[in-house]
Design a protein around this motif. Structure first.
Motif, short mmCIF file in Angstrom:
data_model
loop_
_atom_site.label_atom_id
_atom_site.label_comp_id
_atom_site.label_asym_id
_atom_site.label_seq_id
_atom_site.Cartn_x
_atom_site.Cartn_y
_atom_site.Cartn_z
N ARG A 110 0.86 -1.18 0.00
CA ARG A 110 0.00 0.00 0.00
C ARG A 110 0.90 1.23 0.00
N ARG A 122 4.18 10.07 5.39
CA ARG A 122 3.37 9.04 4.74
C ARG A 122 4.24 7.80 4.52
N LYS A 123 3.78 6.66 4.99
CA LYS A 123 4.62 5.46 4.95
C LYS A 123 4.03 4.37 4.06
N THR A 136 3.30 0.40 3.47
CA THR A 136 3.10 -0.84 4.22
C THR A 136 3.00 -2.01 3.26
N SER A 145 1.62 -6.26 3.34
CA SER A 145 0.97 -7.31 4.13
C SER A 145 0.96 -8.61 3.34
N THR A 159 1.90 -7.91 8.69
CA THR A 159 1.98 -6.56 8.12
C THR A 159 3.26 -5.90 8.59
N HIS A 160 3.90 -5.15 7.67
CA HIS A 160 5.14 -4.45 8.01
C HIS A 160 5.09 -3.04 7.44
N THR A 161 5.56 -2.07 8.21
CA THR A 161 5.66 -0.68 7.76
C THR A 161 7.10 -0.38 7.41
N ASN A 216 10.91 5.28 6.29
CA ASN A 216 10.69 6.34 5.30
C ASN A 216 11.76 6.33 4.21
#
Length: 456
Positions: A384, A431-432, A434, A436, A450-452, A455
């Motif tokens: 995303r 704004r990052k 992600t 999943s 899920t991983h973020t 930046n």
């Protein structure tokens, strides 16, 4: 009218009804039946070499739902192992097994302990619902307890012709790498302690006699302190749905012209054929026209040739129609096999997908790992992107606005899989991105799905 005849009549009529009494919601969790605890030692004592040599093949059900576009002809739905049928074999152009016979079978090289796949495949002996000596095929599967064998439900449960009652098979014994022309049981006979099957499998009618419910797990007892898996190894099952594979099918056909004394294999290419899907939710079954598999081979493993992973077990087929024979296996879906194994091996983890991401200039990469005992096929991975970033050209993934959907073909235990996408544009620092990964209800820790991304 016989059960097989009833199946054929209903199939020809194009019956496509929901099984009576079954929920129509494919999301329902199927129930599991467990047999009473059995005596493994008694089973081993019963199956002497003489009794083994006099075991008839368990019937291989006739497949009642042909693939889309297939023309149904008289005779479809009959077991290729029926002695009244005349086997005509696989047409020359469809026979893929090197050195294979008219049905696609070739003998596995002896000694059977020479390969991991041969050791983990064995002959399953049993007394059926009426006490008749029968045999099927089974495959040792990875488990925490090291004692599980996958097979077909019609091998372990049936309806008595005398009483009309559903009954568990008895005196079950599994002989890995069975060799009827050599040492017989090179790794010993393993008596069965317990069996699990889907509750929807009753053995009584078309809704389960040839369906996605025709799969079972068998737990054998230990031999001293050793487990079956310690002794002969095990196949890694692959969680997935029906698809296109090149498969190696293995087993012990014992209907004439075969006698169950040889371990045989067949090479086939699979397509997807329909199956009765409610309430289990598995979409489709594995179908091949390259192998006409016979009674006694029921429950035998189908292995993905490229990975060696177990993708299904033989459930049904028909080999007595010229140019129209086939064999069908059930895939190891989370809703079927997964639910069974959760009951049979509660200490095992069978889906533990996790994902982490890294970022480099113009590209983001996700690394997916499997911490469970199963592999997973066609694993969905979703990136995303924040506004300001988009998918750049040169990717096989599909983008819909800020959502980028990718698929990893196979994620195996202990072998990380990666998917990388090019990105373009610029997004605000807060704004990052992600990513999943989709797992199932078998995953004990969905928080790491899920991983973020950092930046930068």
């Amino acid at each position: 009218m016989s059960r097989r005849r009833i199946l054929l009549v209903l199939a020809v009529a194009g019956t496509a009804l929901t099984p009576p009494g079954l929920a129509a919601d494919a999301g329902d969790v199927p129930q599991v039946d467990a047999s009473p605890v059995m005596d493994p030692r008694r089973a081993v004592e019963y199956w002497t070499a003489s009794n083994q040599s006099h075991a008839d093949a368990a019937d291989l059900p006739g497949h009642t739902a042909p693939p889309p576009g297939a023309e149904r002809t008289p005779g479809m739905g009959r077991s290729p192992g029926t002695r009244s049928g005349v086997g005509r074999g696989v047409p020359d152009g469809s026979r893929l097994t090197p050195g294979g016979d008219v049905n696609g079978y070739a003998r596995v090289a002896r000694p059977y302990g020479g390969s991991a796949a041969s050791r983990a495949t064995g002959r399953l002996f049993l007394l059926d619902a009426d006490g008749g000596r029968r045999s099927c095929t089974g495959a040792v599967v990875r488990s925490a307890g090291g004692l599980l064998v996958a097979t077909a439900a019609h091998c372990v449960y049936g309806v008595s012709r005398r009483t009309g009652q559903g009954t568990w098979s008895s005196n079950l014994a599994f002989v890995p790498a069975y060799d009827g022309q050599g040492k017989g049981a090179p790794y010993g006979a393993w008596g069965v302690r317990r069996v699990w099957k889907p509750h929807a499998y009753t053995g009584a009618g078309m809704w389960d006699w040839d369906s996605v419910y025709d799969i079972a797990l068998v737990e054998v007892g230990k031999r001293g302190s050793a487990t079956l898996q310690d002794t002969v190894g095990a196949f890694t099952p692959m969680r997935g749905r029906a698809g296109r594979y090149t498969v190696v099918s293995m087993g012990y056909p014992s209907d004439p012209p075969y006698d169950g004394s040889h371990q045989l294999w067949c090479l086939g290419r699979t397509t997807v054929t329909p199956g009765y899907i409610r309430p289990m939710g598995t979409s489709g079954r594995l179908h091949t026209v390259n192998c006409h598999l016979y009674g006694g081979n029921s429950g035998g493993p189908w292995l993905d040739r490229s990975t060696g992973l177990l993708v299904g077990v033989l459930s049904s087929g028909a080999g007595d129609v010229p140019g129209d024979g086939y064999s069908v296996a059930n895939p190891l879906g989370a809703e079927g096999y997964g639910v069974l194994v959760r009951q049979a091996d509660p200490g095992g983890v069978y889906d533990a997908l996790s994902v982490k991401g890294t970022r480099s200039p113009g590209r983001v990469t996700a690394t997916v790992r499997m911490g469970g005992l199963m592999a997973a096929a066609q694993v969905p991975v979703t990136f995303r992107l924040p506004r300001g970033l988009s998918l750049a050209p040169g990717s096989s993934c599909a983008a819909v606005r800020q959502r980028v959907a990718c698929t990893i073909a196979v994620v195996r235990p202990g072998s990380p899989a990666r998917v990388s996408i090019p990105i373009k544009g610029r997004a605000p620092a807060h704004r990052k991105i992600t990513v999943s990964v989709t797992s199932t209800s078998l995953d004990p820790n969905p928080r790491d799905n899920t991983h973020t991304f950092p930046n930068r």
